[in-house]
Design an enzyme around this catalytic site. Structure first.
Site, mmCIF file in Angstrom:
data_model
loop_
_atom_site.group_PDB
_atom_site.id
_atom_site.type_symbol
_atom_site.label_atom_id
_atom_site.label_comp_id
_atom_site.label_asym_id
_atom_site.label_seq_id
_atom_site.Cartn_x
_atom_site.Cartn_y
_atom_site.Cartn_z
ATOM 1 N N GLY A 183 0.822 -1.210 0.000
ATOM 2 C CA GLY A 183 0.000 0.000 0.000
ATOM 3 C C GLY A 183 0.856 1.260 0.000
ATOM 4 N N SER A 185 4.705 -5.753 -2.650
ATOM 5 C CA SER A 185 4.817 -4.341 -3.038
ATOM 6 C C SER A 185 5.609 -3.563 -1.978
ATOM 7 C CB SER A 185 3.419 -3.765 -3.283
ATOM 8 O OG SER A 185 3.508 -2.573 -4.010
#
Ligand code: NAG
Ligand code: NAG
Ligand code: NAG
Length: 531
Positions: A124, A202
């Site tokens: 995120g 990520s």
């Protein structure tokens, strides 16, 4: 018809059992007090716990008592997430340093031994996400890997990385504190501090890369799994961090040293100043890049190495799994850069590359044979742009890192893989490109790994089984190879031996990820901006 109806019913029953704690409460005694958890339908027990407390913009302090998050009294309640943009105030709290722990059922008997632990660090962009995000229920993964799964939260955005009077590394320290907390309590659940593997996707994988570059974190974990880390960006330099910090501070109605004034600011004031700094970041300092401009800093004290050939690696020896997905740049190209469904004219390719990479790097890319397009033809420029974005930000940068890890650092083996089958993550549901047959967009690996794909196809179910089997072997034996599955050869300095994960291919096309192109003929951002 019956099948899909049954699918819906069992799903809603599962959702119901997660939110309403009518299931059995389990208690475990820990050195920090009694833990209360909830027995899940999968057979795993879920414990929610506050691992640390933190004053705003101060370093967190590891909890000394076992407490439910957010002063809850219901052991089934899920922790509030950390403050973030685009979320309702009622869903977050600055008191957010929580872990969801999923403990698999123990096989009785003397041979039980210590369980491994997989610590999941959510993604995120360092400014959003939580332990309760879609697909992150760790029950299935815990049972399948016979490991404790700990999904943790860390502070986000300005509250994590833009403390007006420093330090700029609060969320890195939060993550380390979460692992330290786990080290104390894992034995009470059958685990041990010496068998912790970090895994993340990520920016969560970026956080793990940060810890790999942090000498004082080396003793906290034995191995790591990094999924779709946008390694091209590298860390922030202290100079860039200072530019962002000054911009952020200038928006606050407090002096940077006035603690009482800073403490009285509303979270919304902080979030909106953060939003401005985040949007302005690339124009303030191009080295920030587009995807996650505000991120951990190579400060030389906590984080000491760029993890490439320019500086020594922290003395460590850890095996790594390094994966990307087939179309990591799909959402960026088809939703951020060129939203909508209309094809992009072929003559947009070169100017878009120049805008992104600057003239010199762009020329090398356009002149190469890796991203062919005829500017006068009628091909959709998004096709080579997607391939380029995936290579530049994710795939080739990860492959370069793998070669450095095994060659330069003498730091343990690395296995490289590419997800060729995925499951559409909610963020990608409205991007038609990501729904095309054979396309695997950024985040589409998450539910595959967790075994939480809502109605898996045969290919998805097969890949979940393969990945969980390999992760279990990696946790237990520091090697993802398992009899009966294709041989996964570790990376060497010439060839990363990338394994296709899912699908029918027997090898991954090397393309522009050959050692002489990305990272050599064309520099990554962290090289170009000399971070
Ligand atoms: C980051 O955290 C460490 C540990 O608390 C601290 O010693 C260091 O100075 C910090 N880095 C910076 C640049 O403030
Ligand atoms: C700190 O800020 C408050 C306003 O919140 C102000 O009243 C006070 O004078 C400031 N203190 C100092 C030392 O500047
Ligand atoms: C693999 O091949 C089979 C048989 O040709 C095909 O049905 C299946 O869709 C293929 N799987 C993928 C993921 O391409």
């Amino acid at each position: 018809m019956l099948r899909s109806l049954l699918g819906v019913l069992s799903l809603s029953a599962f959702a119901h059992s997660r939110s309403v704690p009518r299931s059995t409460t389990i208690t475990s005694s820990t050195p920090l007090g009694t833990a209360q958890g909830i027995l899940d339908t999968s057979g795993a027990t879920r414990y929610a716990v506050r691992y640390a407390t933190a004053e705003r913009w101060q370093e967190s302090v590891v909890a000394t008592n076992w407490q439910l998050p957010n002063d809850f009294t219901d052991p089934g309640a899920l922790p509030l997430q950390c403050p973030q943009l685009d979320a309702d105030d009622s869903t977050f709290s600055e008191d957010c340093l929580s872990i969801l722990l999923y403990v698999p059922p123990r096989t009785p008997g003397p041979a039980a031994g210590n369980l491994n632990t997989l610590v999941w660090i959510h993604g995120g962009s360092f400014d959003s996400g939580s332990a309760t995000g879609t697909g992150l229920d760790g029950s299935n993964l815990a049972v399948a890997t016979n490991a404790i799964v700990a999904v943790l939260q860390y502070r986000l955005g300005a509250l994590a990385l833009l403390a007006p009077n420093g330090p700029p590394n609060l969320s890195v320290l939060d993550t380390m504190n979460a692992i330290k907390f786990l080290g104390q309590v894992l034995p009470s659940f059958g685990g041990t501090a010496s068998a912790i593997t970090l895994a993340g996707q990520s920016s969560g994988a970026g956080m793990i890369r940060t810890l790999l570059a942090t000498p004082s974190a080396q003793s906290l974990f034995k191995s790591a799994i990094l999924q779709s880390d946008p390694m091209d960006y590298g860390f922030l330099s202290t100079a860039t961090q200072t530019i962002l910090q000054d911009n952020f501070n200038s928006q606050l109605p407090c002096a940077a040293t006035n603690t009482s004034c800073l403490s009285s600011l509303s979270v919304n004031t902080i979030l909106s100043a953060y939003s401005n700094t985040n949007s302005a970041a690339t124009s303030l300092a191009p080295s920030t890049g587009l995807g996650e401009p505000i991120r951990p800093v190579l400060d030389g004290t906590l984080v000491t190495s760029r993890l490439d050939s320019t500086a020594p690696f922290p003395a460590t020896s850890k095996p790594l799994l390094l994966t990307t997905v087939l179309n990591d740049a799909g959402p960026t190209i088809y939703n951020v850069l060129f939203p909508g469904t209309s094809p992009v004219p072929a003559d947009f390719f070169a100017p878009t590359v120049e805008e992104t990479l600057g003239d010199e790097r762009a020329q090398t890319v356009v002149d190469s044979s890796y991203y062919p397009i005829d500017p006068n033809g009628d091909e959709d420029a998004r096709v080579p742009l997607q391939l380029l974005g995936t290579d530049y930000i994710w795939r080739c940068a990860v492959w370069t890192f793998a070669r450095e890890w095994v060659g330069n650092g003498a730091t343990g083996l690395a296995w490289v893989g590419v997800f060729e089958v995925g499951a559409t993550y909610p963020d990608n549901e409205d991007i038609p490109y990501c729904l095309e047959e054979g396309v695997v967009c950024h985040e589409d690996d998450i539910e595959i790994v967790f075994g939480t794909v809502p109605s898996p196809t045969a290919a998805q179910a097969a890949l979940t089984l393969e990945i969980q089997t390999r992760y279990r072997a990696f946790l237990e034996n520091a090697d993802p190879n398992v009899p009966g599955l294709a041989t996964w050869s570790p990376a060497t300095t010439d060839d990363v031996n990338a394994l296709p994960l899912g699908g029918n291919a027997t090898a991954v096309d090397v393309g522009a990820c050959t050692p002489s192109f990305w990272g050599d003929a064309v520099q990554y951002d962290y090289q170009f901006y000399d971070i």
